[in-house]
Design an enzyme around this catalytic site. Structure first.
Site, PDB file in Angstrom:
ATOM      1  N   LYS A   1      -9.252  -4.332   9.582  1.00 28.05           N
ATOM      2  CA  LYS A   1      -9.085  -3.027   8.921  1.00 28.05           C
ATOM      3  C   LYS A   1     -10.004  -2.042   9.624  1.00 28.05           C
ATOM      4  O   LYS A   1     -11.006  -2.449  10.201  1.00 28.05           O
ATOM      5  CB  LYS A   1      -9.470  -3.111   7.433  1.00 28.05           C
ATOM      6  CG  LYS A   1      -8.763  -2.111   6.570  1.00 28.05           C
ATOM      7  CD  LYS A   1      -7.376  -2.597   6.173  1.00 28.05           C
ATOM      8  CE  LYS A   1      -6.657  -1.628   5.298  1.00 28.05           C
ATOM      9  NZ  LYS A   1      -5.437  -2.233   4.735  1.00 28.05           N
TER      10      LYS A   1
HETATM   11  P1  NAD Z   1      -1.493   7.350   1.130  1.00 24.33           P
HETATM   12  O1  NAD Z   1      -2.604   8.040   1.807  1.00 24.33           O
HETATM   13  O2  NAD Z   1      -0.116   7.549   1.632  1.00 24.33           O
HETATM   14  O3  NAD Z   1      -1.514   7.678  -0.440  1.00 24.33           O
HETATM   15  C1  NAD Z   1      -2.661   7.499  -1.214  1.00 24.33           C
HETATM   16  C2  NAD Z   1      -2.417   8.091  -2.592  1.00 24.33           C
HETATM   17  O4  NAD Z   1      -3.554   7.794  -3.423  1.00 24.33           O
HETATM   18  C3  NAD Z   1      -2.258   9.613  -2.590  1.00 24.33           C
HETATM   19  O5  NAD Z   1      -1.270   9.977  -3.507  1.00 24.33           O
HETATM   20  C4  NAD Z   1      -3.632  10.092  -3.061  1.00 24.33           C
HETATM   21  O6  NAD Z   1      -3.589  11.347  -3.694  1.00 24.33           O
HETATM   22  C5  NAD Z   1      -3.975   9.001  -4.058  1.00 24.33           C
HETATM   23  N1  NAD Z   1      -5.405   8.960  -4.359  1.00 24.33           N
HETATM   24  C6  NAD Z   1      -6.432   9.036  -3.486  1.00 24.33           C
HETATM   25  N2  NAD Z   1      -7.601   9.012  -4.141  1.00 24.33           N
HETATM   26  C7  NAD Z   1      -7.292   8.907  -5.450  1.00 24.33           C
HETATM   27  C8  NAD Z   1      -8.074   8.846  -6.630  1.00 24.33           C
HETATM   28  N3  NAD Z   1      -9.417   8.885  -6.589  1.00 24.33           N
HETATM   29  N4  NAD Z   1      -7.425   8.743  -7.824  1.00 24.33           N
HETATM   30  C9  NAD Z   1      -6.077   8.702  -7.892  1.00 24.33           C
HETATM   31  N5  NAD Z   1      -5.303   8.777  -6.799  1.00 24.33           N
HETATM   32  C10 NAD Z   1      -5.895   8.863  -5.601  1.00 24.33           C
HETATM   33  O7  NAD Z   1      -1.862   5.786   1.180  1.00 24.33           O
HETATM   34  P2  NAD Z   1      -0.879   4.540   1.037  1.00 24.33           P
HETATM   35  O8  NAD Z   1      -0.559   4.062   2.398  1.00 24.33           O
HETATM   36  O9  NAD Z   1       0.200   4.823   0.055  1.00 24.33           O
HETATM   37  O10 NAD Z   1      -1.883   3.451   0.438  1.00 24.33           O
HETATM   38  C11 NAD Z   1      -2.145   3.330  -0.947  1.00 24.33           C
HETATM   39  C12 NAD Z   1      -2.727   1.947  -1.228  1.00 24.33           C
HETATM   40  O11 NAD Z   1      -1.789   0.946  -0.810  1.00 24.33           O
HETATM   41  C13 NAD Z   1      -4.036   1.611  -0.496  1.00 24.33           C
HETATM   42  O12 NAD Z   1      -4.817   0.779  -1.311  1.00 24.33           O
HETATM   43  C14 NAD Z   1      -3.553   0.832   0.715  1.00 24.33           C
HETATM   44  O13 NAD Z   1      -4.553  -0.006   1.267  1.00 24.33           O
HETATM   45  C15 NAD Z   1      -2.422   0.037   0.091  1.00 24.33           C
HETATM   46  N6  NAD Z   1      -1.440  -0.477   1.034  1.00 24.33           N
HETATM   47  C16 NAD Z   1      -0.732   0.372   1.841  1.00 24.33           C
HETATM   48  C17 NAD Z   1       0.226  -0.148   2.695  1.00 24.33           C
HETATM   49  C18 NAD Z   1       1.095   0.760   3.541  1.00 24.33           C
HETATM   50  O14 NAD Z   1       2.049   0.232   4.140  1.00 24.33           O
HETATM   51  N7  NAD Z   1       0.850   2.038   3.629  1.00 24.33           N
HETATM   52  C19 NAD Z   1       0.444  -1.525   2.755  1.00 24.33           C
HETATM   53  C20 NAD Z   1      -0.290  -2.358   1.922  1.00 24.33           C
HETATM   54  C21 NAD Z   1      -1.223  -1.822   1.068  1.00 24.33           C
END
Ligand code: NAD
Length: 420
Positions: free
Chosen positions: A106
């Protein structure tokens, strides 16, 4: 003194418990407790106003026993070394659980991408990639999108890497990252993959219990890449999204939000703030809202004992990594609220990233039916493996997923032994 990191402590404790339940040797437990490599870089970037700013970037390579290091890059102002250590360990376990030939990593940059112009973001990305140098590579360490990064950022990384890593096999270097746009060598289905995987877990959970999803309700925290696609796919199944939240606040709508319209709004406005439907509410009201399913899809450490006590849902599916804290988990177990753990629930992303890497390597282009069919089979099989193990041994789904992953790693260490 810096405060102990709750997330890292929780992941270490989970791995330790899994090692005990799986009776793995002490040296495997010790190896998994620490990442193999922790890289921290500082690099200057020219800002639009002509000034220079120094940025801090990280790449944590937890384990490469099963294959090249693999894991997302997070661009977020609160990015911390210990969080990335926890997230990299989770990637090792996730790939082991899903039988994907990758290890775990990561990384990210400490910055608020929403405060940067597109040009600044590009320069940050390119300088970061240059600073990582040969520490990433198509057969060595393969980044992907995470919080605050997207397909565009991946394409900039690919382009920078291809232009700086030398000429031999230039096109083979395309697969140094996954999650690229389809135009630039990405795969069909990657953008939706994590959300799709989350929903496959929900449909399996419902099928096992004879529950029809049509007419059910859901809360989604985080409306980014994972949250928005989860909401869209759930809506198509007739599940009404009655609550949403992001870093700007929370909204409830008993009628259900139009997931598609909200995704368009967020694309334009970068958050749900001011969305013209439903009512704004507090974070506490969001978590106390009655619904069938909660999908946390934002950040780690969101559901502690306090939130867990007020929840009125039957199922939590962890779209985010580490959203439920250990004290929250204990309350959820006591209250009989089902939890599909992150290791399984959000594994659709790395699964389709693997398909992208395979396609790039073989110069193949798979259509969306092929990608989605394979993803569905892989997610459902993994769900069944985890659910069966949990039933057989009286484990929680989280314990079962961790045990299956640690066992797999221990079997490989037992055959390969420790070098030399
Ligand atoms: P992203 O940046 O596209 O979206 C993140 C979202 O979280 C946004 O809507 C943001 O406003 C919100 N957010 C941020 N801080 C916040 C807070 N304090 N309170 C409430 N909401 C908050 O990111 P993503 O890729 O959708 O990732 C989200 C989660 O999913 C992370 O934990 C990431 O590790 C996990 N994840 C993502 C993927 C992927 O393919 N993108 C795969 C596996 C896991």
């Amino acid at each position: 003194m810096t405060e102990p990191n709750v997330f890292l402590a929780s992941i270490r404790q989970q791995m330790d418990r899994a090692a005990t339940l799986a009776h793995v040797p002490d040296h495997v437990r010790a190896i998994l407790a620490e990442p193999k490599n922790e890289l921290i870089v500082h690099f200057p970037v020219r800002m639009d106003d002509g000034s220079f700013r120094l940025f801090k970037g990280y790449r944590i390579q937890h384990n490469n026993l099963l294959g090249p290091y693999k894991g997302g890059l997070r661009f977020h102002q609160d990015t911390r070394l210990d969080d990335l250590k926890a997230l990299s360990a989770q990637m090792t376990l996730k790939c082991a659980l899903m039988n994907i030939p990758f290890g775990g990593a990561k990384g990210g940059v400490k910055c608020d991408p929403s405060s940067l112009s597109s040009d600044e973001l590009m320069r940050v990305t390119r300088r970061f990639t240059h600073a990582l140098g040969a520490n990433i590579g198509p057969e060595y360490d393969i980044p992907a999108p995470d919080v605050g990064t997207d397909a565009q950022v991946m394409v900039w990384i690919m382009d920078t890497y291809m232009n700086t890593a030398g000429y031999s096999g230039r096109n083979a270097q395309q697969r140094v990252v996954t999650g690229k746009s389809v135009e630039c060598g990405g795969t069909e289905g990657r953008a939706q993959a994590t959300g799709k995987g989350v929903v496959h877990c929900i449909t399996e959970w419902a099928r096992e219990r004879g529950i029809a999803l049509e007419g059910k309700t859901a809360l989604v925290q985080g409306y980014g890449k994972v949250g928005s696609h989860t909401a869209l796919i759930l809506s198509k199944l007739g599940v009404s999204v009655v609550g949403v939240g992001d870093h700007t606040g929370y909204r409830l709508n008993p009628e259900g939000f139009n997931a598609h319209r909200m995704a368009e709004y967020v694309k334009k406005n970068r958050s749900i703030e001011g969305y013209p439907a439903g009512e704004a509410c507090s974070r506490a009201d969001f978590f106390a809202q009655e619904a069938d399913i909660l999908v946390p899809a934002a950040l780690q450490n969101q559901i502690g004992a306090g939130e867990a006590k007020t929840l009125k849902v039957k199922l939590i599916v962890e779209g985010a990594n580490g959203p439920v804290m250990p004290d929250g988990d204990a309350v959820l177990q006591e209250r009989g609220i089902d939890v599909v753990p992150d290791l399984l629930a959000n594994a659709g992303g790395v699964t389709v990233s693997y398909y992208e890497w395979v396609q790039n390597g073989r110069q193949e282009i798979w259509d969306s039916e092929k990608v989605e069919g394979r993803l569905e089979r892989s997610m459902k099989r993994a769900y069944q493996r985890v659910a069966e193990r949990a039933r057989e041994q009286g484990f929680s789904m989280r314990e079962a997923a961790n045990v299956l992953a640690v066992e797999r790693l221990a079997r490989v260490y037992a055959e390969r032994m420790i070098f030399p």
